[in-house]
Scaffold this motif. Structure first.
Motif, PDB file in Angstrom:
ATOM      1  N   MET A   1      31.054 -60.764  13.017  1.00  0.00           N
ATOM      2  CA  MET A   1      31.048 -61.193  11.963  1.00  0.00           C
ATOM      3  C   MET A   1      31.274 -61.948  11.033  1.00  0.00           C
ATOM      4  SD  MET A   1      26.948 -59.503  12.876  1.00  0.00           S
ATOM      5  CE  MET A   1      28.219 -57.584  12.231  1.00  0.00           C
ATOM      6  N   THR A   2      31.222 -63.178  10.979  1.00  0.00           N
ATOM      7  CA  THR A   2      31.662 -63.656   9.831  1.00  0.00           C
ATOM      8  C   THR A   2      31.760 -63.675   8.986  1.00  0.00           C
ATOM      9  OG1 THR A   2      30.854 -65.964   9.770  1.00  0.00           O
ATOM     10  CG2 THR A   2      33.021 -65.247  11.741  1.00  0.00           C
ATOM     11  N   HIS A   3      30.359 -63.442   7.833  1.00  0.00           N
ATOM     12  CA  HIS A   3      29.227 -63.187   7.081  1.00  0.00           C
ATOM     13  C   HIS A   3      28.732 -62.015   6.678  1.00  0.00           C
ATOM     14  CE1 HIS A   3      27.282 -65.505   3.590  1.00  0.00           C
ATOM     15  NE2 HIS A   3      28.030 -65.909   3.483  1.00  0.00           N
ATOM     16  N   PRO A   4      28.337 -61.597   5.763  1.00  0.00           N
ATOM     17  CA  PRO A   4      26.826 -60.603   5.117  1.00  0.00           C
ATOM     18  C   PRO A   4      25.874 -60.745   5.978  1.00  0.00           C
ATOM     19  CG  PRO A   4      28.552 -60.481   3.289  1.00  0.00           C
ATOM     20  CD  PRO A   4      28.734 -61.787   4.477  1.00  0.00           C
ATOM     21  N   GLY A 141      27.969 -52.982  -1.552  1.00  0.00           N
ATOM     22  CA  GLY A 141      28.216 -53.411  -0.273  1.00  0.00           C
ATOM     23  C   GLY A 141      26.608 -53.890  -0.566  1.00  0.00           C
ATOM     24  N   SER A 142      26.604 -54.063   1.073  1.00  0.00           N
ATOM     25  CA  SER A 142      25.378 -54.668   1.356  1.00  0.00           C
ATOM     26  C   SER A 142      24.756 -53.989   2.369  1.00  0.00           C
ATOM     27  CB  SER A 142      25.591 -56.005   2.633  1.00  0.00           C
ATOM     28  OG  SER A 142      24.519 -56.291   3.078  1.00  0.00           O
ATOM     29  N   VAL A 151      27.469 -51.675   3.892  1.00  0.00           N
ATOM     30  CA  VAL A 151      28.624 -52.378   4.368  1.00  0.00           C
ATOM     31  C   VAL A 151      29.256 -53.637   4.075  1.00  0.00           C
ATOM     32  CG1 VAL A 151      27.578 -50.956   6.762  1.00  0.00           C
ATOM     33  CG2 VAL A 151      26.640 -53.021   6.020  1.00  0.00           C
ATOM     34  N   GLY A 152      30.271 -54.085   5.003  1.00  0.00           N
ATOM     35  CA  GLY A 152      30.195 -55.470   4.656  1.00  0.00           C
ATOM     36  C   GLY A 152      32.074 -55.565   3.816  1.00  0.00           C
ATOM     37  N   ALA A 186      30.237 -54.593  10.893  1.00  0.00           N
ATOM     38  CA  ALA A 186      30.502 -54.782   9.500  1.00  0.00           C
ATOM     39  C   ALA A 186      31.016 -53.584   9.219  1.00  0.00           C
ATOM     40  CB  ALA A 186      29.304 -54.550   8.873  1.00  0.00           C
ATOM     41  N   GLU A 187      29.941 -52.033  10.081  1.00  0.00           N
ATOM     42  CA  GLU A 187      30.258 -50.953   9.910  1.00  0.00           C
ATOM     43  C   GLU A 187      31.782 -50.408   9.952  1.00  0.00           C
ATOM     44  OE1 GLU A 187      28.442 -46.499  10.518  1.00  0.00           O
ATOM     45  OE2 GLU A 187      27.228 -48.689  10.581  1.00  0.00           O
TER      46      GLU A 187
END
Length: 251
Positions: A1-4, A141-142, A151-152, A186-187
């Motif tokens: 995934m390229t975006h939070p 992070g998110s 994460v993120g 992300a994790e």
């Protein structure tokens, strides 16, 4: 995934079952076209299935809910955590990542003195607040509300500032090739960053992880110094670990 945003969309899909393009666009303040592109990318990555007007979480890549995971194999997790904590000296620095087993390790560290723990797990931080001999540093992070994990890219960048004595990580699944797997990409990126910033790496995983699978690759047991588990490794994995000089401790 390229975006939070995509991590947040996946979390919503797992929690609510279905997400709609219009609701997501309103929630994140972006165009319908942006959300459709997000959902298409995530579907191509095998994380979601597109349906009319939105998407649903793909069956088979959805992790078990946090409360259920916390109650599963509690005795095994405690034994694994106790064995791991026994190998952690006082006067050292640690990273503990997201996971119910790493939280069990945190509880076993309540008697350790003069340790610094860096974590992206809010539950770990809250547990270790009870230890006056532990300095706790919490990553940004998110926030995943489902399990208190951060994460993120911001989280991965935070860990890049450190070089610690020991990293203690968990994973969602461990396959027969010795690959450590997780559900949230992300994790995964955060766990990879953690492994790069530690002098020693410990994996804590009860035997239930041998029967599970997940789509995201963290890395190989060849990157791990010691595995803590409660049953012998399946198949020829123990022999592979011996070749990799990865020690195995059975709790």
């Amino acid at each position: 995934m390229t975006h939070p945003r995509q991590s947040s969309i996946l979390e919503l899909a797992r929690t609510e079952g279905r997400v709609s393009v219009e609701d997501l666009a309103q929630r994140f303040g972006v165009t319908l076209q942006t959300i459709r592109r997000d959902l298409s990318e995530m579907a191509d990555a095998g994380l979601l299935d597109r349906v009319h007007g939105g998407a649903v979480a793909r069956m088979g890549v959805v992790n078990i809910g946090y409360d259920q995971r916390r109650r599963m194999n509690e005795g095994a997790k405690q034994a694994v955590a106790r064995a791991c904590a026994a190998m952690i000296p006082e006067n050292c620095s640690l990273i503990l990542n997201i996971g119910t087993t790493t939280e069990a390790v945190a509880r076993e560290l309540l008697g350790h003195r003069n340790i610094t723990v860096i974590t992206n797990n809010m539950n770990v931080a809250n547990i270790l607040l009870a230890n006056p001999g532990c300095e706790v540093m919490l990553a940004g992070g998110s926030l995943r509300r489902a399990d208190g994990g951060l994460v993120g890219e911001l989280t991965a960048g935070f860990f890049a500032q450190f070089k610690v004595d020991i990293a203690v990580i968990g994973c969602s699944a461990l396959d027969a090739d010795g690959d450590m797997l997780d559900f949230d990409l992300a994790e995964v990126r955060v766990s990879q960053a953690i492994l790069q910033r530690s002098r020693q790496a410990f994996l804590v995983a009860d035997a239930s992880k041998f029967q599970r699978t997940a789509p995201g690759l963290i890395g190989s047991l060849s990157q791990i110094d010691r595995v803590f588990t409660d049953r012998p490794l399946p198949g020829d994995l123990a022999a592979r670990c011996e070749g990799w000089e990865t020690a195995v401790t059975l709790a």
